[in-house]
Design a protein around this motif. Structure first.
Motif, short mmCIF file in Angstrom:
data_model
loop_
_atom_site.label_atom_id
_atom_site.label_comp_id
_atom_site.label_asym_id
_atom_site.label_seq_id
_atom_site.Cartn_x
_atom_site.Cartn_y
_atom_site.Cartn_z
N GLN A 91 -1.52 -0.28 16.71
CA GLN A 91 -1.02 0.41 16.62
C GLN A 91 -0.60 1.70 15.54
N GLU A 92 -1.30 0.79 14.49
CA GLU A 92 -1.45 1.51 13.55
C GLU A 92 -2.74 2.48 13.55
N LYS A 93 -3.67 2.45 14.48
CA LYS A 93 -5.21 3.14 14.41
C LYS A 93 -5.24 4.23 13.85
N GLY A 94 -6.23 4.49 12.98
CA GLY A 94 -6.03 5.76 12.29
C GLY A 94 -5.39 6.25 11.03
N LYS A 95 -4.56 5.31 10.69
CA LYS A 95 -3.02 5.20 9.84
C LYS A 95 -3.78 4.93 8.59
N GLN A 96 -4.78 3.20 8.42
CA GLN A 96 -4.50 3.69 7.56
C GLN A 96 -6.80 3.27 7.15
N PRO A 97 -7.21 2.67 6.24
CA PRO A 97 -8.66 2.26 6.22
C PRO A 97 -8.93 1.01 6.86
N VAL A 98 -9.79 1.15 7.98
CA VAL A 98 -9.94 -0.01 8.76
C VAL A 98 -10.29 -0.92 7.75
N ALA A 99 -11.25 -1.23 7.00
CA ALA A 99 -11.66 -2.90 6.06
C ALA A 99 -10.16 -3.21 5.90
N TYR A 100 -8.92 -1.91 5.54
CA TYR A 100 -7.95 -2.64 4.43
C TYR A 100 -7.37 -3.63 5.98
N GLN A 101 -6.69 -3.08 7.14
CA GLN A 101 -6.10 -3.89 7.69
C GLN A 101 -7.29 -4.83 8.63
N LEU A 102 -9.10 -5.04 8.91
CA LEU A 102 -9.23 -6.31 8.89
C LEU A 102 -9.32 -7.29 7.74
N ALA A 103 -9.04 -6.76 6.11
CA ALA A 103 -8.94 -7.89 5.46
C ALA A 103 -7.79 -8.67 6.02
#
Length: 126
Positions: A91-103
């Protein structure tokens, strides 16, 4: 019914703690939230740590409330948290850095498991 209550209580504790930390960060350190389109490193560190600890608290509560097989309840909560975190990333794709989301996706289920194992350790099972 008891299983549902144990899972719901663990998830509610986790969600409440994350909401409180998020609200406190927005109130006490509003400049951390977004810095040139990216979150401040301190915001990322606090959010990841708070998410892990909140998930651990949720796992602990679930294991505490489980009538039988607390580890199974904790694992089910971990799977639920993993699925919801993955949906949140989509849902938040592109709004936050990918590394942060994966963490966030990785740390939350690990926190649930850590909290559940801590409860089992307190009980003397592990």
């Amino acid at each position: 019914m008891h299983t549902f209550m144990a899972l719901a209580a663990g998830f509610a504790v986790m969600a409440l703690l994350v909401a409180v930390v998020t609200a406190l960060l927005a109130r006490l350190a509003p400049d951390w939230v977004q810095q040139q389109g990216r979150p401040h490193p301190a915001y990322v560190f606090v959010t990841l740590g708070a998410s892990f600890l909140a998930a651990a608290a949720g796992g602990y509560v679930t294991a505490w409330m489980a009538a039988a097989n607390p580890l199974v309840h904790v694992l089910v909560l971990g799977i639920i948290v993993l699925a919801l975190a993955a949906l949140s990333v989509l849902q938040e794709k592109g709004k936050q850095p990918v590394a942060y989301q994966l963490a966030l996706v990785a740390l939350s289920p690990l926190g649930v498991l850590a909290g559940g194992l801590l409860r089992l350790r307190v009980l003397g099972i592990l």
